[in-house]
Motif scaffolding. Structure first.
Motif, short mmCIF file in Angstrom:
data_model
loop_
_atom_site.label_atom_id
_atom_site.label_comp_id
_atom_site.label_asym_id
_atom_site.label_seq_id
_atom_site.Cartn_x
_atom_site.Cartn_y
_atom_site.Cartn_z
N GLU A 26 0.82 -1.20 0.00
CA GLU A 26 0.00 0.00 0.00
C GLU A 26 0.86 1.26 0.00
N GLU A 27 1.89 1.26 0.83
CA GLU A 27 2.80 2.42 0.87
C GLU A 27 3.54 2.56 -0.45
N PHE A 28 3.98 1.44 -1.01
CA PHE A 28 4.65 1.48 -2.30
C PHE A 28 3.72 2.06 -3.37
N ALA A 29 2.48 1.63 -3.38
CA ALA A 29 1.52 2.11 -4.37
C ALA A 29 1.26 3.61 -4.21
N ARG A 30 1.13 4.07 -2.97
CA ARG A 30 0.93 5.51 -2.74
C ARG A 30 2.13 6.31 -3.24
N THR A 31 3.33 5.83 -2.93
CA THR A 31 4.54 6.52 -3.37
C THR A 31 4.66 6.51 -4.89
N LEU A 32 4.36 5.39 -5.51
CA LEU A 32 4.41 5.29 -6.96
C LEU A 32 3.44 6.27 -7.61
N CYS A 33 2.23 6.32 -7.09
CA CYS A 33 1.23 7.25 -7.63
C CYS A 33 1.68 8.70 -7.45
N ASP A 34 2.25 9.01 -6.29
CA ASP A 34 2.76 10.36 -6.07
C ASP A 34 3.88 10.69 -7.05
N ASP A 35 4.81 9.74 -7.21
CA ASP A 35 5.95 9.96 -8.10
C ASP A 35 5.52 10.15 -9.55
N LEU A 36 4.47 9.45 -9.96
CA LEU A 36 4.02 9.50 -11.34
C LEU A 36 2.86 10.49 -11.55
N ASN A 37 2.54 11.24 -10.50
CA ASN A 37 1.45 12.23 -10.56
C ASN A 37 0.12 11.62 -11.01
N ILE A 38 -0.18 10.44 -10.49
CA ILE A 38 -1.45 9.79 -10.76
C ILE A 38 -2.44 10.27 -9.72
N THR A 39 -3.49 10.93 -10.17
CA THR A 39 -4.43 11.56 -9.24
C THR A 39 -5.68 10.72 -8.99
N ASP A 40 -5.94 9.72 -9.81
CA ASP A 40 -7.13 8.88 -9.63
C ASP A 40 -6.98 8.10 -8.32
N PRO A 41 -7.89 8.30 -7.36
CA PRO A 41 -7.74 7.66 -6.05
C PRO A 41 -7.92 6.14 -6.07
N GLU A 42 -8.39 5.59 -7.18
CA GLU A 42 -8.60 4.13 -7.26
C GLU A 42 -7.37 3.39 -7.77
N VAL A 43 -6.42 4.11 -8.35
CA VAL A 43 -5.25 3.45 -8.94
C VAL A 43 -4.34 2.87 -7.87
N GLY A 44 -4.03 3.62 -6.84
CA GLY A 44 -3.14 3.15 -5.78
C GLY A 44 -3.60 1.85 -5.15
N PRO A 45 -4.85 1.78 -4.69
CA PRO A 45 -5.32 0.51 -4.12
C PRO A 45 -5.28 -0.65 -5.12
N ALA A 46 -5.55 -0.37 -6.39
CA ALA A 46 -5.50 -1.43 -7.40
C ALA A 46 -4.07 -1.94 -7.58
#
Length: 135
Positions: A26-46
């Motif tokens: 979960e932490e990895f996914a949050r960091t990845l989304c932050d690093d890649l500027n992914i704003t969709d809140p459903e992407v991280g959990p997926a």
């Protein structure tokens, strides 16, 4: 990882230390989304679910390989042969890197491992969904 969530498609590959129990998908996914500027809140959990599914698959393959090894010892088989993906991957990694190799990527090869993120318009995503439903 190769997944599509809503209108965001992400493809990435990375090594995960399954021996490190402190690693958190979960932490990895949050960091990845932050690093890649992914704003969709459903992407991280997926992404986290995808990682956990792969970790579960590796764990179950490892248990199967251990059972096979135990059974082959009971039968006193002359050699150990495994059909499990986990064991084959470990053998492949050893063949690739050898005993003196490293899993650290060379700087000149970094571009091969960059994550790919595509954000398609909602209309295109709807078309892809319709095609997938027809399959």
């Amino acid at each position: 990882i190769d997944l599509r969530v809503n209108n965001t498609t992400i493809r990435d590959q990375f090594l995960w230390d399954i021996g490190n129990l402190e690693s958190d998908p979960e932490e990895f996914a949050r960091t990845l989304c932050d690093d890649l500027n992914i704003t969709d809140p459903e992407v991280g959990p997926a992404i986290a679910v995808c990682i956990r599914e792969q970790l579960y698959e590796i764990a179950s393959q490892t248990v199967s390989a251990m059972r096979e090894a135990k059974m082959s010892k009971k039968r006193r088989a002359p050699e150990f042969a495994s059909n499990s993906k986990a064991m084959n991957n470990a053998v492949d990694m050893f063949k690739y890197f050898g005993s003196k190799g490293s899993v650290i990527r060379k700087r000149k090869e970094w571009y091969l491992y960059e994550p790919v993120v595509d954000v398609v318009p909602k209309e295109e995503a709807a078309v892809v969904d319709a095609k997938e439903q027809l399959k």
